[in-house]
Design an enzyme around this catalytic site. Sequence first.
Site, PDB file in Angstrom:
ATOM      1  N   ASN A  12       0.869  -1.182   0.000  1.00  0.00           N
ATOM      2  CA  ASN A  12       0.000   0.000   0.000  1.00  0.00           C
ATOM      3  C   ASN A  12       0.906   1.233   0.000  1.00  0.00           C
ATOM      4  OD1 ASN A  12      -1.810   2.046   0.503  1.00  0.00           O
ATOM      5  ND2 ASN A  12      -2.318   1.390   2.594  1.00  0.00           N
ATOM      6  N   LYS A  14       0.132   4.283  -0.386  1.00  0.00           N
ATOM      7  CA  LYS A  14      -0.496   5.509   0.151  1.00  0.00           C
ATOM      8  C   LYS A  14      -0.216   6.672  -0.797  1.00  0.00           C
ATOM      9  CE  LYS A  14      -0.252   3.440   4.678  1.00  0.00           C
ATOM     10  NZ  LYS A  14      -0.192   3.600   6.119  1.00  0.00           N
ATOM     11  N   HIS A 102      -9.634   1.323   4.542  1.00  0.00           N
ATOM     12  CA  HIS A 102      -8.379   1.478   5.301  1.00  0.00           C
ATOM     13  C   HIS A 102      -8.626   2.426   6.470  1.00  0.00           C
ATOM     14  CE1 HIS A 102      -4.306   2.709   6.313  1.00  0.00           C
ATOM     15  NE2 HIS A 102      -3.906   1.594   5.752  1.00  0.00           N
ATOM     16  N   GLU A 104      -7.037   4.821   7.566  1.00  0.00           N
ATOM     17  CA  GLU A 104      -6.820   6.243   7.252  1.00  0.00           C
ATOM     18  C   GLU A 104      -8.044   6.822   6.543  1.00  0.00           C
ATOM     19  OE1 GLU A 104      -2.994   5.732   5.362  1.00  0.00           O
ATOM     20  OE2 GLU A 104      -2.154   5.228   7.315  1.00  0.00           O
ATOM     21  N   GLU A 174      -5.645  -4.647  10.638  1.00  0.00           N
ATOM     22  CA  GLU A 174      -4.597  -3.650  10.853  1.00  0.00           C
ATOM     23  C   GLU A 174      -4.886  -2.865  12.129  1.00  0.00           C
ATOM     24  OE1 GLU A 174      -2.489  -2.517   6.914  1.00  0.00           O
ATOM     25  OE2 GLU A 174      -4.262  -1.272   7.129  1.00  0.00           O
ATOM     26  N   GLY A 180       2.341   2.490  10.726  1.00  0.00           N
ATOM     27  CA  GLY A 180       3.297   3.576  10.545  1.00  0.00           C
ATOM     28  C   GLY A 180       4.017   3.975  11.816  1.00  0.00           C
ATOM     29  N   SER A 220       3.208  -1.934  10.379  1.00  0.00           N
ATOM     30  CA  SER A 220       4.657  -2.024  10.611  1.00  0.00           C
ATOM     31  C   SER A 220       5.240  -3.406  10.284  1.00  0.00           C
ATOM     32  CB  SER A 220       5.018  -1.596  12.043  1.00  0.00           C
ATOM     33  OG  SER A 220       4.643  -0.243  12.254  1.00  0.00           O
TER      34      SER A 220
HETATM   35  P1  PGA Z   1       2.733   0.460   7.676  1.00  0.00           P
HETATM   36  O1  PGA Z   1       1.267   0.688   7.007  1.00  0.00           O
HETATM   37  O2  PGA Z   1       3.263  -0.840   7.141  1.00  0.00           O
HETATM   38  O3  PGA Z   1       3.535   1.645   7.226  1.00  0.00           O
HETATM   39  O4  PGA Z   1       2.522   0.407   9.158  1.00  0.00           O
HETATM   40  C1  PGA Z   1       0.378  -0.383   6.837  1.00  0.00           C
HETATM   41  C2  PGA Z   1      -0.918   0.111   6.236  1.00  0.00           C
HETATM   42  O5  PGA Z   1      -1.380   1.194   6.588  1.00  0.00           O
HETATM   43  O6  PGA Z   1      -1.523  -0.585   5.399  1.00  0.00           O
END
Ligand code: PGA
Length: 260
Positions: A12, A14, A102, A104, A174, A180, A220
């Site tokens: 992903n 983003k 997601h 976000e 998640e 992140g 992460s």
């Molecule tokens: P990350 O993001 O691996 O940077 O923690 C995962 C995601 O948001 O899908």
Amino acid sequence: MADARKPLISGNWKMHHNHFEAIQLVQKLSYELTTEDEDVVDVSVHPPFTDLRSVQTVIESDKIPILVGAQNCHWEDKGAFTGEIAPSMLAKLNCELVIVGHSERRELFGETDEDVNRKVKAVLTHEMTPIMCCGETLDEREAGGATDKVTGQIKQGLAGLKAEQVGGLVIAYEPIWAIGTGVTATPDDAQEMCGHIRTVVADAFGADAAAAVRIQYGGSVKPGNAPELMGQPDIDGALVGGASLDAADFARIIQYRLAV
Ligand code: PGA
């Protein structure tokens, strides 16, 4: 059944990379991957919308074994929805997967479980596979409400689907506190919730759907923790943010089986 729940590792991206950078990243990744990878794991990348056509073109012309995916879409086929992208447009670009709901999108853009449900159905209508995300905040986990939160997201997100549709889709667990942040859920915690998700699917849609649905862990994921996470019985893949922006790191996650 060798291919029962073939793992799916998804990148992903983003809001990172313009279309030139996107082409470079896909090409670098293709140099890292082997034909054996292709046999044992599915790989998808989810670039920003403006990169999709370029990424599709390089993947198809160079025959790179990576699936093209999107990060979001609207649920309508067309209409007066300024700034939105229809699932039919993604299908036309040979997108095979679409991330839906997601955290976000939920936290920053106000997406509700009802929106997520509409999007899941729209993606399926266009013969693409949703990667439906779920996960709890740190406050919810600390208050003991993680399981209820995720259960509600799964039930509402999948409401009205047929069992065979559910069996074909991907659910990404998640935990929001792990995204992140560099903090990963322990493999045991991740397994516990992914196992719970499979139980919720079994209760609502039956044992066949639960046995077939692929459940990813995200938050992460890095080369160092991927092998242990992927070794859990109910974890069938990873949704990778930050580490998917580096071709070498993402390839090492895809090749988790080679870690000693
Ligand atoms: P990350 O993001 O691996 O940077 O923690 C995962 C995601 O948001 O899908």
